[in-house]
Design an enzyme around this catalytic site. Structure first.
Site, PDB file in Angstrom:
ATOM      1  N   CYS A 118      13.498  10.217   7.468  1.00 40.28           N
ATOM      2  CA  CYS A 118      13.533   9.738   8.852  1.00 40.28           C
ATOM      3  C   CYS A 118      14.943   9.843   9.412  1.00 40.28           C
ATOM      4  O   CYS A 118      15.123  10.001  10.610  1.00 40.28           O
ATOM      5  CB  CYS A 118      13.048   8.297   8.895  1.00 40.28           C
ATOM      6  SG  CYS A 118      13.869   7.290   7.666  1.00 40.28           S
ATOM      7  N   GLU A 134       9.715  14.887  16.048  1.00 31.21           N
ATOM      8  CA  GLU A 134      10.137  14.849  14.647  1.00 31.21           C
ATOM      9  C   GLU A 134       9.327  15.861  13.838  1.00 31.21           C
ATOM     10  O   GLU A 134       8.101  15.769  13.768  1.00 31.21           O
ATOM     11  CB  GLU A 134       9.919  13.443  14.096  1.00 31.21           C
ATOM     12  CG  GLU A 134      10.485  13.288  12.717  1.00 31.21           C
ATOM     13  CD  GLU A 134      10.281  11.891  12.172  1.00 31.21           C
ATOM     14  OE1 GLU A 134       9.167  11.365  12.296  1.00 31.21           O
ATOM     15  OE2 GLU A 134      11.247  11.337  11.615  1.00 31.21           O
ATOM     16  N   GLU A 148      10.034   0.522  10.498  1.00 28.01           N
ATOM     17  CA  GLU A 148      11.001   1.610  10.301  1.00 28.01           C
ATOM     18  C   GLU A 148      10.251   2.900  10.599  1.00 28.01           C
ATOM     19  O   GLU A 148       9.452   3.343   9.785  1.00 28.01           O
ATOM     20  CB  GLU A 148      11.513   1.637   8.856  1.00 28.01           C
ATOM     21  CG  GLU A 148      12.133   0.347   8.374  1.00 28.01           C
ATOM     22  CD  GLU A 148      13.465   0.045   9.014  1.00 28.01           C
ATOM     23  OE1 GLU A 148      13.962   0.887   9.790  1.00 28.01           O
ATOM     24  OE2 GLU A 148      14.004  -1.035   8.766  1.00 28.01           O
ATOM     25  N   LYS A 172       0.847  -1.203   0.000  1.00 26.64           N
ATOM     26  CA  LYS A 172       0.000   0.000   0.000  1.00 26.64           C
ATOM     27  C   LYS A 172       0.877   1.246   0.000  1.00 26.64           C
ATOM     28  O   LYS A 172       1.551   1.549   0.988  1.00 26.64           O
ATOM     29  CB  LYS A 172      -0.913   0.041   1.225  1.00 26.64           C
ATOM     30  CG  LYS A 172      -2.022   1.084   1.030  1.00 26.64           C
ATOM     31  CD  LYS A 172      -2.642   1.578   2.294  1.00 26.64           C
ATOM     32  CE  LYS A 172      -1.878   2.667   2.963  1.00 26.64           C
ATOM     33  NZ  LYS A 172      -1.746   3.928   2.196  1.00 26.64           N
TER      34      LYS A 172
HETATM   35  P1  NAD Z   1       2.235   7.726   8.454  1.00 28.67           P
HETATM   36  O1  NAD Z   1       2.593   6.796   9.539  1.00 28.67           O
HETATM   37  O2  NAD Z   1       1.102   8.631   8.651  1.00 28.67           O
HETATM   38  O3  NAD Z   1       1.916   6.922   7.102  1.00 28.67           O
HETATM   39  C1  NAD Z   1       2.769   5.941   6.575  1.00 28.67           C
HETATM   40  C2  NAD Z   1       1.935   4.929   5.844  1.00 28.67           C
HETATM   41  O4  NAD Z   1       1.082   4.281   6.774  1.00 28.67           O
HETATM   42  C3  NAD Z   1       1.013   5.520   4.776  1.00 28.67           C
HETATM   43  O5  NAD Z   1       0.948   4.634   3.670  1.00 28.67           O
HETATM   44  C4  NAD Z   1      -0.337   5.562   5.479  1.00 28.67           C
HETATM   45  O6  NAD Z   1      -1.413   5.497   4.585  1.00 28.67           O
HETATM   46  C5  NAD Z   1      -0.257   4.303   6.301  1.00 28.67           C
HETATM   47  N1  NAD Z   1      -1.151   4.270   7.461  1.00 28.67           N
HETATM   48  C6  NAD Z   1      -1.680   5.310   8.161  1.00 28.67           C
HETATM   49  N2  NAD Z   1      -2.474   4.852   9.150  1.00 28.67           N
HETATM   50  C7  NAD Z   1      -2.443   3.496   9.089  1.00 28.67           C
HETATM   51  C8  NAD Z   1      -3.034   2.455   9.856  1.00 28.67           C
HETATM   52  N3  NAD Z   1      -3.851   2.722  10.880  1.00 28.67           N
HETATM   53  N4  NAD Z   1      -2.780   1.178   9.527  1.00 28.67           N
HETATM   54  C9  NAD Z   1      -1.951   0.884   8.504  1.00 28.67           C
HETATM   55  N5  NAD Z   1      -1.377   1.829   7.721  1.00 28.67           N
HETATM   56  C10 NAD Z   1      -1.603   3.122   8.015  1.00 28.67           C
HETATM   57  O7  NAD Z   1       3.559   8.482   8.136  1.00 28.67           O
HETATM   58  P2  NAD Z   1       3.753   9.616   7.061  1.00 28.67           P
HETATM   59  O8  NAD Z   1       3.284  10.894   7.615  1.00 28.67           O
HETATM   60  O9  NAD Z   1       3.165   9.157   5.785  1.00 28.67           O
HETATM   61  O10 NAD Z   1       5.349   9.593   6.910  1.00 28.67           O
HETATM   62  C11 NAD Z   1       6.187  10.316   7.712  1.00 28.67           C
HETATM   63  C12 NAD Z   1       6.722   9.453   8.827  1.00 28.67           C
HETATM   64  O11 NAD Z   1       7.384   8.285   8.342  1.00 28.67           O
HETATM   65  C13 NAD Z   1       7.767  10.181   9.632  1.00 28.67           C
HETATM   66  O12 NAD Z   1       7.518  10.024  10.998  1.00 28.67           O
HETATM   67  C14 NAD Z   1       9.078   9.504   9.260  1.00 28.67           C
HETATM   68  O13 NAD Z   1      10.098   9.552  10.170  1.00 28.67           O
HETATM   69  C15 NAD Z   1       8.644   8.128   8.996  1.00 28.67           C
HETATM   70  N6  NAD Z   1       9.615   7.474   8.108  1.00 28.67           N
HETATM   71  C16 NAD Z   1      10.436   6.512   8.625  1.00 28.67           C
HETATM   72  C17 NAD Z   1      11.380   5.901   7.823  1.00 28.67           C
HETATM   73  C18 NAD Z   1      12.308   4.837   8.346  1.00 28.67           C
HETATM   74  O14 NAD Z   1      12.856   4.102   7.559  1.00 28.67           O
HETATM   75  N7  NAD Z   1      12.525   4.714   9.631  1.00 28.67           N
HETATM   76  C19 NAD Z   1      11.469   6.249   6.487  1.00 28.67           C
HETATM   77  C20 NAD Z   1      10.616   7.222   5.995  1.00 28.67           C
HETATM   78  C21 NAD Z   1       9.669   7.815   6.819  1.00 28.67           C
END
Ligand code: NAD
Length: 502
Positions: free
Chosen positions: A296, A396, A262, A187
């Site tokens: 991240c 963050e 992650e 997804k």
């Molecule tokens: P997010 O957690 O809101 O969304 C990430 C993904 O999860 C999206 O595809 C979203 O649709 C999905 N999602 C949201 N709610 C969900 C649920 N209840 N169940 C399953 N899936 C769900 O994060 P974001 O705002 O899209 O991205 C930014 C965040 O991601 C930041 O905190 C960043 O640090 C983190 N990030 C981490 C890494 C890493 O490798 N550690 C890499 C990139 C981004």
């Protein structure tokens, strides 16, 4: 494979796919519902993308289930060969993919051309080569028995990714999963599904069997949540925020899924008094401003020794203030817009928090004044002097926003670096070898960069500790994450004394 519903990408002649990819075909959502994906440069609609609901996720899982027996038993070398062909196809379409990524995410084209597209190919290629290298082991047990360990695919893997590096994440997530013999339902983030859908199409073109990979764009709270709860999904590999990671842990408990998380980060970037300042200034700017800080692993906390802090800041602010902010499709642009209006507002709200907390904004803290950027999701490079305990130093921000704090002793620097809930990546700049290695050992962090920052390679494990999650991407570690171990015992002694001797 038949491709329907292809739209031209805003006069750029880009192939834009906007349907779900299930069982080797592009299809509409059962509900017929769609979600627009926007160009963050001006918030215009690029296209409406089909929005998967539970019925569509069920269809994707059914397709994966049908494909799994053959795929998982296929010779590993043949799976690897398909991944190598995919890497070649990505190279052949690199410019198109880079443009599509820049259009959908706001990431400057100079970066998507130089980094994202080639790295995606390299990572798929790495795991293509890895497919037949992951061996089991023979374990020296007691006489009369042969004990060996098999590594088997876990089965159907759900993958949920964010919007900051969607193209590269296709390879980080699908590369090891497929090499190890799993089938995938991925997804993408609501905001950035386009390059993922195009990669799925390229996979089909190079010969991946139908159903091995399925892409279900949709809402996280609906499609993502349903995938995380699904009883037939054996593992969820998730990249995203810590808050969503926690929700996925809860959702996955029904069938005790394997998880790989992650999550967020708040990387400390420590500059010691003996550092090469030219390199440190440049590296620190890259660490936070590359991809507008939406990484991240961004170096979002500058921790400066008091002896060089003034000189460092003068040079750093001069460099940050000179970054060319603008349309990501312009090759001169060094910093594009944030990926969404929501993210821009979030970053600007942290500028307000910094002011309220008594932080001193040395640069930026607002949207650019340029009227040509007024409709887009832009924020100026922002540098804030802040207390290490303040919210802006602890939470963050995920934008071009860096906090600055000073230290006088190594102990202070280490305490500041380790003083958040996160533990993903951190860096240090020094010429003192002993200190460098001592810090590498002492930093509470999954990755440490010495005299560099944000180095990533498909062979090197990537992941965090603490609230940054668990599990590792890349390298052999990633292959292990996508397999489960089976221990097989063989009696090799035909005359073995029976347990119940009669
Ligand atoms: P997010 O957690 O809101 O969304 C990430 C993904 O999860 C999206 O595809 C979203 O649709 C999905 N999602 C949201 N709610 C969900 C649920 N209840 N169940 C399953 N899936 C769900 O994060 P974001 O705002 O899209 O991205 C930014 C965040 O991601 C930041 O905190 C960043 O640090 C983190 N990030 C981490 C890494 C890493 O490798 N550690 C890499 C990139 C981004």
């Amino acid at each position: 494979m038949k491709v329907e519903n292809m739209q031209a990408g805003q006069g750029l002649d880009l192939p834009v796919r906007n349907q779900l990819f299930i069982g080797g075909r592009f299809v509409d959502a059962e509900s017929g519902e769609t979600l627009p994906t926007l160009n963050p440069h001006d918030n215009s609609v690029i296209t409406e993308v089909a929005m998967a609901g539970p019925a569509d996720v069920d269809k994707a899982i059914k397709a994966a289930r049908a494909a799994l027996p053959k795929w998982s038993r296929m010779a590993a070398m043949d799976r690897g060969h398909l991944l190598l062909k995919l890497a070649d196809a990505i190279d052949a379409h690199a410019e198109e993919l880079a443009r599509l990524e820049s259009l959908d995410t706001g990431h400057p084209l100079r970066d998507t051309l130089a980094l994202d597209a080639p790295r995606t190919a390299v990572t798929f290629r790495y795991f293509g080569g890895m497919a037949d290298k992951l061996e089991g082991t023979v374990i020296p047990v007691e006489e009369g028995f042969l004990n060996y360990m098999l590594r088997e695919p876990v089965g159907i893997v759900g993958q949920v990714v964010p919007w900051n590096f969607p193209l590269m994440f296709t390879s980080w997530k699908m590369g090891p999963a497929l090499a190890a013999g799993n089938c995938v339902v991925l997804k993408p983030a609501e905001l950035t599904p386009l390059t993922t859908l195009r990669i799925a199409e390229l996979m089909s073109e190079v010969g991946f069997p139908d159903g091995v990979v399925n892409i279900v764009p949709g809402l996280g709270s609906v499609a993502g949540q349903y995938l995380a709860e699904h009883e037939e999904v054996a593992k969820i590999a998730f990249t995203g925020s810590t808050a969503t990671g926690k929700r996925i842990v809860q959702a996955s408990s029904g069938n005790l899924k394997k998880l790989q998380l992650e999550l967020g980060g708040k990387g400390a970037n420590i500059v010691f008094g003996d550092a090469n300042l030219d390199a440190a200034v440049n590296g620190a700017a890259y660490a936070i401003f590359h991809n507008q800080g939406q990484a991240c692993i961004a170096g979002s906390r500058l921790v400066l020794h008091e002896s060089i802090a003034d000189e460092f800041l003068e040079r750093f602010i001069k460099l940050a203030g000179s970054l060319r902010v603008g349309d990501p499709l312009n090759l001169d642009t060094e910093m594009g817009p944030l990926t969404s209006r929501q993210q821009r507002d979030r970053v600007l709200s942290y500028c307000d928090v910094a002011r309220e907390e008594g932080g001193q904004i040395l640069l930026g803290g607002k949207a650019p004044a340029d009227p040509a950027l007024a409709d887009g999701c832009y924020v100026e490079p922002t540098v804030v002097v802040a207390d290490p305990a303040s919210r802006v130093s602890q939470e963050e921000v995920f934008g071009p926003f860096v906090t600055v704090t000073r230290f006088s002793t190594d102990e202070q620097a280490l305490a500041i670096a380790n003083g958040t809930q996160y533990g993903l990546g951190g860096g240090l700049w020094t010429r003192d070898l002993q200190r460098a290695h001592k810090f590498a050992q002492s930093m509470k962090s999954g990755m440490v960069w010495i005299n560099c920052y944000k180095r990533v390679n498909p062979a090197s494990p990537f992941g965090g500790v603490g609230m940054s999650g668990y599990g590792r991407e890349m390298g052999f570690e990633a292959m292990r994450e996508y397999t489960q171990v089976k221990s097989v015992w063989v009696n090799v002694d035909a005359n073995m004394r029976p347990y119940y001797a009669r």
